[in-house]
Each structure stands twice: as C-alpha cells, then as structure tokens.
Write a protein that holds these residues in place. Structure first.
Motif, PDB file in Angstrom:
ATOM      1  N   GLY A  59       0.814  -1.211   0.000  1.00 57.67           N
ATOM      2  CA  GLY A  59       0.000   0.000   0.000  1.00 57.67           C
ATOM      3  C   GLY A  59       0.845   1.258   0.000  1.00 57.67           C
ATOM      4  N   PHE A  60       0.400   2.257  -0.740  1.00 55.33           N
ATOM      5  CA  PHE A  60       1.046   3.565  -0.804  1.00 55.33           C
ATOM      6  C   PHE A  60      -0.016   4.647  -0.767  1.00 55.33           C
ATOM      7  N   GLU A  61       0.319   5.793  -0.203  1.00 54.60           N
ATOM      8  CA  GLU A  61      -0.545   6.961  -0.327  1.00 54.60           C
ATOM      9  C   GLU A  61       0.319   8.198  -0.461  1.00 54.60           C
ATOM     10  N   GLY A  62      -0.190   9.174  -1.207  1.00 53.40           N
ATOM     11  CA  GLY A  62       0.592  10.380  -1.402  1.00 53.40           C
ATOM     12  C   GLY A  62      -0.142  11.398  -2.234  1.00 53.40           C
ATOM     13  N   SER A  63       0.590  12.436  -2.635  1.00 56.80           N
ATOM     14  CA  SER A  63      -0.042  13.532  -3.356  1.00 56.80           C
ATOM     15  C   SER A  63       0.996  14.287  -4.174  1.00 56.80           C
ATOM     16  N   ALA A  64       0.498  15.133  -5.054  1.00 59.10           N
ATOM     17  CA  ALA A  64       1.335  16.017  -5.857  1.00 59.10           C
ATOM     18  C   ALA A  64       0.508  17.223  -6.253  1.00 59.10           C
ATOM     19  N   ASP A  65       1.135  18.390  -6.307  1.00 56.09           N
ATOM     20  CA  ASP A  65       0.467  19.609  -6.746  1.00 56.09           C
ATOM     21  C   ASP A  65       0.833  19.892  -8.195  1.00 56.09           C
ATOM     22  N   ILE A  66      -0.167  20.263  -8.992  1.00 54.82           N
ATOM     23  CA  ILE A  66       0.088  20.660 -10.370  1.00 54.82           C
ATOM     24  C   ILE A  66      -0.629  21.976 -10.652  1.00 54.82           C
ATOM     25  N   LEU A  67      -0.214  22.648 -11.718  1.00 59.33           N
ATOM     26  CA  LEU A  67      -0.943  23.774 -12.278  1.00 59.33           C
ATOM     27  C   LEU A  67      -1.679  23.243 -13.507  1.00 59.33           C
ATOM     28  N   ARG A  68      -3.001  23.221 -13.433  1.00 55.94           N
ATOM     29  CA  ARG A  68      -3.772  22.574 -14.504  1.00 55.94           C
ATOM     30  C   ARG A  68      -3.555  23.249 -15.849  1.00 55.94           C
ATOM     31  N   SER A  69      -3.240  24.543 -15.838  1.00 48.16           N
ATOM     32  CA  SER A  69      -3.022  25.257 -17.092  1.00 48.16           C
ATOM     33  C   SER A  69      -1.843  24.692 -17.866  1.00 48.16           C
ATOM     34  N   GLU A  70      -0.887  24.076 -17.169  1.00 50.93           N
ATOM     35  CA  GLU A  70       0.273  23.508 -17.846  1.00 50.93           C
ATOM     36  C   GLU A  70      -0.095  22.261 -18.645  1.00 50.93           C
ATOM     37  N   TRP A  71      -1.263  21.705 -18.398  1.00 49.93           N
ATOM     38  CA  TRP A  71      -1.762  20.563 -19.169  1.00 49.93           C
ATOM     39  C   TRP A  71      -2.956  20.964 -20.055  1.00 49.93           C
ATOM     40  N   GLY A  72      -3.097  22.240 -20.309  1.00 49.74           N
ATOM     41  CA  GLY A  72      -4.129  22.708 -21.232  1.00 49.74           C
ATOM     42  C   GLY A  72      -5.512  22.834 -20.644  1.00 49.74           C
ATOM     43  N   LEU A  73      -5.635  22.746 -19.315  1.00 48.01           N
ATOM     44  CA  LEU A  73      -6.942  22.894 -18.658  1.00 48.01           C
ATOM     45  C   LEU A  73      -7.062  24.344 -18.193  1.00 48.01           C
ATOM     46  N   THR A  74      -7.516  25.208 -19.080  1.00 47.06           N
ATOM     47  CA  THR A  74      -7.435  26.652 -18.828  1.00 47.06           C
ATOM     48  C   THR A  74      -8.785  27.329 -18.588  1.00 47.06           C
ATOM     49  N   TRP A  75      -9.911  26.591 -18.720  1.00 47.48           N
ATOM     50  CA  TRP A  75     -11.212  27.248 -18.556  1.00 47.48           C
ATOM     51  C   TRP A  75     -11.324  27.908 -17.191  1.00 47.48           C
ATOM     52  N   ASN A  76     -11.949  29.099 -17.163  1.00 46.10           N
ATOM     53  CA  ASN A  76     -12.213  29.778 -15.900  1.00 46.10           C
ATOM     54  C   ASN A  76     -13.300  30.815 -16.100  1.00 46.10           C
TER      55      ASN A  76
END
Length: 206
Positions: free
Chosen positions: A159-176
């Motif tokens: 078992g593993f658990e964890g996390s990571a932070d991303i900026l969605r705009s860097e993957w083309g998810l720019t709607w706002n």
C-alpha cells in the motif's frame, strides 16, 4: 523499509553494495493495482473560498517492485476521465466536456514512471510523465509506503498513499470564469491524491 534507492549526492563513486534486506527482497514482483481498494482523486479551490473534491472511479495500473535493485522499480497508471465524480452531475458533465478534459477526444489520463528514490524512512518520490489531453509533462509524486500484508484471500498486498500539486493550465486545462468580487471560479493549482493498494501476481509455475 526501503523500496527505492536513497538519493545521496555525497556518495563516493565506488562503494560496496549493502546486503539486500530479506523483507525488501520478498516484495520483488509484479503487482496489479486493485481499483476496489484504491482511489485517485483531486482537490481544487472553488470560488476562492472553499475546496471541491473529486475522484476517478475507473482506473487501472501496474507496479513492478525490484527489492534486489530498487532503482528498477516502475509504475504505470491509466485513468478513465469519464469516470470523474465530484458529487454533482452537472459539474461532472462540465469537466468531461471540451471546456476541461474533452473526454470524448482524450479518454485517458496516464502516468508512466521514469525514476524513483527514497526521501527518508518510508517516504519516497516517484517521477514520471503525466499525460492529460495531448500534453505530457514531468510529475513527481511523494508517497508514503504503508507496508505489506497478506489479506484474508491469500493475496499479497502493498500500500502507498501520497499527493502532488500541479498547475492545470500547464496541461491545457485553462477554462475559468471571473468573479464579481474579484478572483476566479476555479484555482489553477490542483492537488492530486493517491491511495493505492496493489496485489502481487502469483509466481509462475516451474
């Protein structure tokens, strides 16, 4: 228990290999992520004041753990975008639309590891390529190794658990959308959350 190599920038160029931990060596093998006991989700700030949490109900993946040479350990995950669930059907529909993930054109989010290292104790960092839509970028995920056990059905699990932070705009998810009081509807920063249980494949018969 060390699953991956500990990073040591001060190590001499020639060292004597440490003996392999028998418990670590016993974990060597191929594992299949158990979707019924795993979750892959996200948290994002909404309207500047609260968090929205969601998860992807359909995903699959594999781990290859090498206790004799931990740097050879790998991970791969495929996530079905259309399985997103935030608890509100209209919002889920918006997320899978062309404004966000465009799930009809890009049905999967994928991760393929390229490197793993120990940060200390049972904390690890796995680095790889995250692909969302048609964009692939490197991502590092910090994970806590929760241990290994044999379940009531005789399956060997890790078992593993964890996390990571991303900026969605860097993957083309720019709607706002702009708010009347200032700020935007959806934060650019998104936290990805992983809680993984994986089952070891049976050893092949001689």
């Amino acid at each position: 228990m060390a699953l991956f190599n500990r990073k040591n920038n001060n190590a001499p160029t020639a060292t004597i290999a440490a003996p392999v931990d028998p418990a670590l060596a016993a974990l060597t093998g191929d594992y299949t992520i158990d979707p019924a006991h795993s979750s892959i989700g996200f948290t994002v700030r909404h309207a500047m004041v609260t968090n929205v949490r969601g998860s992807f109900g359909e995903h699959e993946g594999n781990l290859k753990l090498d206790g004799h040479s931990p740097a050879n350990s790998t991970a791969s995950i495929d996530v079905k975008i259309a399985s997103v669930d935030t608890g509100i059907a209209d919002r889920d529909g918006h997320l899978v639309s062309g404004d966000f993930f465009d799930a009809e054109k890009f049905p999967l989010m994928t991760f393929r590891s390229t490197q793993a290292e120990q940060l200390g104790g049972d904390t690890y960092r796995i680095t790889g390529d995250l692909t969302i839509k048609d964009v692939t970028r490197p991502l590092s995920i910090d994970l806590e190794f929760n241990g290994s056990a044999t379940d009531v059905y005789g399956n060997e699990r890790v078992g593993f658990e964890g996390s990571a932070d991303i900026l969605r705009s860097e993957w083309g998810l720019t709607w706002n959308a702009a708010l009347e009081t200032g700020g935007v509807m959806v934060s650019d920063k998104v936290k990805l959350n992983f809680d993984i249980s994986a089952i070891k494949a049976a050893a092949p018969q001689a």
